[in-house]
Design a protein around this motif. Structure first.
Motif, mmCIF file in Angstrom:
data_model
loop_
_atom_site.group_PDB
_atom_site.id
_atom_site.type_symbol
_atom_site.label_atom_id
_atom_site.label_comp_id
_atom_site.label_asym_id
_atom_site.label_seq_id
_atom_site.Cartn_x
_atom_site.Cartn_y
_atom_site.Cartn_z
ATOM 1 N N LEU A 46 -16.209 29.216 19.749
ATOM 2 C CA LEU A 46 -15.378 30.219 18.445
ATOM 3 C C LEU A 46 -16.696 30.503 18.006
ATOM 4 O O LEU A 46 -16.708 31.446 17.752
ATOM 5 N N ILE A 62 -15.425 34.229 15.581
ATOM 6 C CA ILE A 62 -14.134 33.490 15.021
ATOM 7 C C ILE A 62 -14.819 32.161 13.622
ATOM 8 O O ILE A 62 -15.031 31.329 14.764
ATOM 9 N N GLU A 63 -13.867 32.534 12.770
ATOM 10 C CA GLU A 63 -13.535 31.267 12.421
ATOM 11 C C GLU A 63 -12.662 30.526 11.926
ATOM 12 O O GLU A 63 -11.290 30.521 12.584
ATOM 13 N N LEU A 64 -12.973 29.092 12.436
ATOM 14 C CA LEU A 64 -12.034 27.655 11.827
ATOM 15 C C LEU A 64 -11.260 27.640 11.128
ATOM 16 O O LEU A 64 -11.777 28.207 10.138
ATOM 17 N N ARG A 65 -10.310 27.129 10.881
ATOM 18 C CA ARG A 65 -9.372 27.363 9.399
ATOM 19 C C ARG A 65 -9.000 25.821 9.465
ATOM 20 O O ARG A 65 -8.442 24.817 10.394
ATOM 21 N N TYR A 72 -8.401 24.861 14.763
ATOM 22 C CA TYR A 72 -7.278 26.326 14.770
ATOM 23 C C TYR A 72 -8.282 27.436 13.689
ATOM 24 O O TYR A 72 -9.353 27.735 13.675
ATOM 25 N N PHE A 73 -7.789 28.629 14.164
ATOM 26 C CA PHE A 73 -8.620 29.849 14.036
ATOM 27 C C PHE A 73 -6.943 31.222 14.125
ATOM 28 O O PHE A 73 -6.479 30.128 14.515
ATOM 29 N N TYR A 74 -7.809 32.285 13.356
ATOM 30 C CA TYR A 74 -6.942 33.123 13.652
ATOM 31 C C TYR A 74 -7.013 34.637 14.686
ATOM 32 O O TYR A 74 -8.441 34.607 14.975
#
Length: 147
Positions: free
Chosen positions: A80, A85-88, A111-113
């Motif tokens: 990611l 893409i950043e993890l949340r 998890y990510f958006y």
């Protein structure tokens, strides 16, 4: 009986942007109907699981999870990150660039958006025994407990 999800559908604000996002995750674009504002992307063509994207003026946010093999879950955070893409955080635990373990279910998840704020999870079933007494913990802590 039920072994997975055949398809899920999302409302998106920008069809082209969402197609690019999901293609960056390795999904294969199989059909676009620009006049209707819809697209379908498959997850591994042989399995025929897919995501339908429906362009809309107003989107409602959803959550869904992709499944990966336990042997590949370690790769997900860097996969990611390589795509920007950043993890949340999830369940009050910061991502710390590694999967989060749910000990009671022996699941490892990241998890990510997506660009519209839909919550996406990549998860793997672990071969370890469940531990009902532990809260969610990072993968490295779980491994220390199960050496």
């Amino acid at each position: 009986m039920i072994q997975g999800i055949y398809e899920t559908h999302l409302e998106v604000s920008n069809l082209a942007q969402s197609i690019d996002f999901f293609e960056s995750l390795g999904l294969e674009l199989s059909r676009v109907e620009e006049e209707r504002g819809i697209a379908f992307l498959h997850i591994e063509a042989s399995e025929r699981s897919m995501i339908g994207l429906w362009e809309a003026d107003s989107v409602s946010k959803r959550h869904f999870a992709f499944r990966v093999l336990e042997s590949r879950i370690d790769e997900v955070p860097s996969f990611l990150a390589d795509r920007g893409i950043e993890l949340r955080s999830a369940f009050g635990v910061e991502p710390d660039d590694q999967p989060l373990i749910f000990p009671w279910a022996t699941l490892a998840s990241v998890y990510f958006y997506d660009p519209d704020g839909n919550s996406i999870e990549v998860t793997a079933n672990l071969s370890d025994e469940a531990d009902e007494d532990l809260d969610p913990i990072p993968l490295d802590e779980w491994r220390q407990l199960h050496q």
